[in-house]
Enzyme design. Structure first.
Site, PDB file in Angstrom:
ATOM      1  N   HIS A  88       0.876  -1.198   0.000  1.00 54.15           N
ATOM      2  CA  HIS A  88       0.000   0.000   0.000  1.00 54.15           C
ATOM      3  C   HIS A  88       0.898   1.228   0.000  1.00 54.15           C
ATOM      4  CE1 HIS A  88      -3.783   2.084   1.853  1.00 54.15           C
ATOM      5  NE2 HIS A  88      -3.052   2.958   1.156  1.00 54.15           N
TER       6      HIS A  88
ATOM      7  N   ASP B 167       1.871   3.884   2.867  1.00 55.35           N
ATOM      8  CA  ASP B 167       0.856   4.773   2.273  1.00 55.35           C
ATOM      9  C   ASP B 167       1.479   5.964   1.525  1.00 55.35           C
ATOM     10  OD1 ASP B 167      -1.734   5.461   1.597  1.00 55.35           O
ATOM     11  OD2 ASP B 167      -2.355   6.083   3.593  1.00 55.35           O
ATOM     12  N   ASP B 168       1.764   7.051   2.231  1.00 53.63           N
ATOM     13  CA  ASP B 168       2.346   8.251   1.606  1.00 53.63           C
ATOM     14  C   ASP B 168       3.518   8.719   2.470  1.00 53.63           C
ATOM     15  OD1 ASP B 168       0.167   8.888  -0.522  1.00 53.63           O
ATOM     16  OD2 ASP B 168      -0.954   8.568   1.333  1.00 53.63           O
TER      17      ASP B 168
ATOM     18  N   GLU C 269     -11.359   3.571   5.718  1.00 52.40           N
ATOM     19  CA  GLU C 269     -10.330   4.450   6.300  1.00 52.40           C
ATOM     20  C   GLU C 269     -11.083   5.521   7.086  1.00 52.40           C
ATOM     21  OE1 GLU C 269      -8.055   6.668   3.401  1.00 52.40           O
ATOM     22  OE2 GLU C 269      -6.435   7.120   4.818  1.00 52.40           O
TER      23      GLU C 269
HETATM   24  N1  ADE Z   1      -4.425   8.870  -1.845  1.00 51.51           N
HETATM   25  C1  ADE Z   1      -3.199   8.899  -1.319  1.00 51.51           C
HETATM   26  N2  ADE Z   1      -3.215   8.481  -0.053  1.00 51.51           N
HETATM   27  C2  ADE Z   1      -4.496   8.166   0.239  1.00 51.51           C
HETATM   28  C3  ADE Z   1      -5.167   7.666   1.377  1.00 51.51           C
HETATM   29  N3  ADE Z   1      -4.536   7.400   2.521  1.00 51.51           N
HETATM   30  N4  ADE Z   1      -6.495   7.481   1.310  1.00 51.51           N
HETATM   31  C4  ADE Z   1      -7.152   7.747   0.186  1.00 51.51           C
HETATM   32  N5  ADE Z   1      -6.577   8.215  -0.916  1.00 51.51           N
HETATM   33  C5  ADE Z   1      -5.249   8.416  -0.899  1.00 51.51           C
HETATM   34 ZN    ZN Z   2      -3.609   4.821   0.495  1.00 48.24          ZN
END
Ligand code: ADE
Ligand code: ZN
Length: 341
Positions: A19, A280-281, A202
């Site tokens: 992810h 994630d990011d 989420e």
């Molecule tokens: N795009 C990038 N990160 C995200 C996340 N955590 N939830 C939804 N869309 C995303």
């Molecule tokens: Zn994500």
């Protein structure tokens, strides 16, 4: 034999990441560099100034900054550099396999061609395999805040690149954009041979997870924290072993969880779910894979055995062929035998 610390254990164990948004790996230093060479102004005076803006109260506040950051990516080389920077970084984290999301609409909506985006990312992934030994797969996400017609158009653009894309996914603003909105395009994607995954639960309710499973036929749920609101759903996910790709530091930064000590990871593991750890990011959330593992391990006092189970889950939940999964699981078990003192 010397005992190694839990953080050393985490650093050394082979891992798969499932992810990860490539646009979410855009470090401010690289963002400024690419903005400068593309002659695009940035609203912040310095890297430090930009980093100060990385305080989010919810998913949408983050997404607004994330899309603004991605808007400096124009050329194939930009997408290559972004992807290559991620690969060289996580090589040091002992990630040996990664399944990467990309958001074509974030770029095609600004006039950057689908070809430019995918060629840049794909070429870096090929180099990652050859020079760093990292295997990878691509997951193309539809932006759920956009209309379904735009998603269909994006799927059509992807068809000539089918051999480079393993799965389709669903991301962006969850609340008010249920999986059911994308049932038709996911069905087309399945007909074209793509695997499906979706962000669900989420910020959105457990019902969105049911929809992702029943309507979008997903093989994994991205996040899925809210599954704990529904006992029937927990039972179902455990029975079917549908993996959840959990992102601890993301959950803190986006206030999905108030404190890592209250993170539902252990509850999910105890209920028999197939859970994995992911970043994630990472450029926005304060850490890549090893920080995600270390911080959650420290907050929940995870044992080396539990860390081992989570990394084995990451391979079991991947889209690798079974023979590769088995090979990696054997390697991890050997690592555990050597280092569990
Ligand atoms: N795009 C990038 N990160 C995200 C996340 N955590 N939830 C939804 N869309 C995303
Ligand atoms: Zn994500």
């Amino acid at each position: 034999m010397n005992q190694i610390s839990i953080n050393e254990f985490i650093a050394g164990i082979p891992k798969a990441e499932l992810h990860l948004h490539i646009e979410g790996t855009f470090e401010p230093e690289l963002m400024f560099k690419i903005a400068h060479r593309n002659n695009i102004p940035i609203n912040y005076s310095s890297v430090d100034d930009l980093k100060k803006a990385y305080n989010f109260n919810n998913l949408q506040e983050f997404l607004d900054i994330y899309y603004a950051g991605a808007s400096v990516l124009i050329k194939e080389q930009d997408f290559y550099d972004l992807t290559w920077a991620y690969l060289t970084k996580v090589h040091k984290h002992n990630i040996v396999h990664t399944e990467i999301f990309f958001d074509p609409q974030t770029h095609t909506d600004r006039g950057v061609s689908f070809e430019t985006v995918i060629h840049g990312i794909h070429n870096a992934l090929e180099d990652g395999k050859e020079k760093l030994g990292i295997s990878s797969q691509l997951i193309m996400c539809f932006l759920r805040h956009l209309d379904k017609e735009s998603a269909v158009k994006t799927l059509t653009q992807a068809l000539p690149y089918k051999k480079w894309i393993t799965a389709v996914g669903l991301d962006s603003s969850e609340l008010g954009n249920p999986p059911s909105k994308f049932e038709r395009v996911f069905s087309k994607a399945i007909d074209e041979g793509f695997i499906t995954v979706a962000h669900a639960g989420e910020e959105g309710p457990a019902d969105y997870i049911w929809e992702a499973v029943n309507l979008l036929k997903v093989s994994r749920i991205d996040h899925g924290n809210r599954s704990l609101d529904d006992d029937q759903l927990i039972k179902f996910l455990a029975e079917k072993q549908i993996p959840l790709t959990i992102c601890p530091l993301s959950n803190i930064k986006l206030k999905v969880v108030d404190d890592l000590k209250n993170h539902p990871l252990l509850e999910l593991m105890d209920a028999g779910l197939m859970v994995t750890i992911n970043s994630d990011d990472p450029a926005y959330f304060g850490g890549y894979m090893n920080e995600n593992y270390s911080r959650i391990a420290s907050a929940l006092k995870l044992s080396k055995k539990q860390i081992t189970e989570l990394t084995i889950n990451s391979f079991k939940s991947s889209f690798l062929p079974n023979s590769d999964k088995e090979k990696m699981i054997r390697k991890i078990e050997e690592y555990y035998q050597k280092n569990n003192n």
